[in-house]
Design an enzyme around this catalytic site. Structure first.
Site, PDB file in Angstrom:
ATOM      1  N   SER A  35      19.543  67.041  91.350  1.00  0.00           N
ATOM      2  CA  SER A  35      18.957  66.677  90.017  1.00  0.00           C
ATOM      3  C   SER A  35      18.809  67.894  89.175  1.00  0.00           C
ATOM      4  O   SER A  35      19.511  68.610  88.960  1.00  0.00           O
ATOM      5  CB  SER A  35      17.839  65.881  90.219  1.00  0.00           C
ATOM      6  N   ASP A  63      22.740  55.420  89.737  1.00  0.00           N
ATOM      7  CA  ASP A  63      21.611  56.506  89.627  1.00  0.00           C
ATOM      8  C   ASP A  63      21.042  56.181  88.344  1.00  0.00           C
ATOM      9  O   ASP A  63      21.695  56.224  87.184  1.00  0.00           O
ATOM     10  CB  ASP A  63      22.314  57.934  89.385  1.00  0.00           C
ATOM     11  N   HIS A  73      19.666  57.745  92.821  1.00  0.00           N
ATOM     12  CA  HIS A  73      19.507  59.043  92.245  1.00  0.00           C
ATOM     13  C   HIS A  73      19.158  59.814  93.831  1.00  0.00           C
ATOM     14  O   HIS A  73      19.522  60.866  94.015  1.00  0.00           O
ATOM     15  CB  HIS A  73      18.387  59.310  91.279  1.00  0.00           C
TER      16      HIS A  73
END
Length: 277
Positions: free
Chosen positions: A97, A228, A257
């Site tokens: 991320s 995601d 995610h």
């Protein structure tokens, strides 16, 4: 475990496990978490003989809760300080991320001289999340304004709602919800500073990593789940893989995610295969 002080006087907490002469694998966590988010992967790799390193970004986890410097340039420079302090060379840098953005910026600007052997971007924010004239498929600024408003109004509740919902896909029908995973996300988030995490929303959403990606020459693996809900795949991984000089894209059908937690066995095996290739 220890601390390194950066050039601008910020104490950065890091973990350093495993043989000092083994190849290093450096893990970079997502927003608003800490190096603890990589527990599974760090235990997996250290058990296989690697030296594993992870740091808490400034303002996050156990690092200093400073007021300023919550941007990708400082995050990358802080990583460089840890790398130089530990004397790491030929390292694999893995970022999830926001941490994927840090890997891109660090590798492009500080990764020369044999410091970086390979890179991995997992559910990562590059090239840019924000909708702009040059990035019409991005997310509108109102999405991130909503994050900021929720954090400022009731950070503790917001940090329960995110992991209980979209982060791990626990809002999907039939999802195997883990209360422990939700509370661990909350624990990590609340350990950091509200100012750093508030400012960090701008850093992960508005930074343009296009030039960083183009500059990275080392083999780079891009991993993303096609479900995601935090970093949509169409405007992140699919674009990043095209910009990289030596990129490989792998898409996981239905993965969320937070797939490094929900599908750790699959992700760990693929990471190991890439590291050894």
């Amino acid at each position: 475990m220890g601390y390194v002080t950066t050039a601008d006087g910020v104490e950065i907490f890091y973990k350093d496990w495993g043989p000092r002469d083994a190849q290093p694998v450096f893990f970079h966590h997502g927003w608003p978490l800490s190096s603890d988010d990589w527990d599974n992967q760090m235990l997996f790799f250290v058990a296989r003989g690697y030296r594993v390193v992870a740091a808490d970004r400034r303002g996050h986890g156990r690092s200093a809760q400073v007021s300023d410097g919550h941007d990708m340039d400082h995050y990358a420079a802080d990583t460089a300080a840890v790398v130089e302090h530990l004397g790491l060379r030929n390292a694999i840098h893995i970022g999830h991320s926001t941490g994927g953005g840090v890997v891109a910026r660090y590798t492009a600007r500080h990764g020369g001289g044999g410091r970086v052997a390979r890179a991995v971007l997992i559910g990562a924010v590059p090239p840019i999340m924000l909708k702009t004239a040059a990035n019409p498929g991005g997310l509108p600024v109102e999405v991130f304004d909503g994050f900021r408003a929720a954090l400022a109004a009731n950070r503790a509740q917001f940090y329960l709602d995110v992991p209980a919902g979209p982060f791990y896909g626990f809002n999907r029908p039939g999802a195997a919800v883990s209360q422990g995973v939700i509370e661990n996300w909350w624990r990590q988030g609340m350990a950091g500073g509200a100012k750093a995490q508030y400012d960090g929303i701008k850093a992960f959403s508005e930074t343009d990593f296009t030039d960083d990606l183009k500059a990275i020459a080392v083999p780079t693996l891009v991993l993303h789940g096609d479900d995601d809900q935090i970093v949509p795949i169409a405007d992140s991984a699919l674009l990043s893989a095209k910009l990289l000089q030596n990129g490989t894209l792998k898409v996981y059908p239905g993965f969320p995610h937070g797939m490094c937690t929900t599908h750790a066995d699959v992700i760990n095996a693929d990471l190991l295969a890439f590291v050894k290739s």
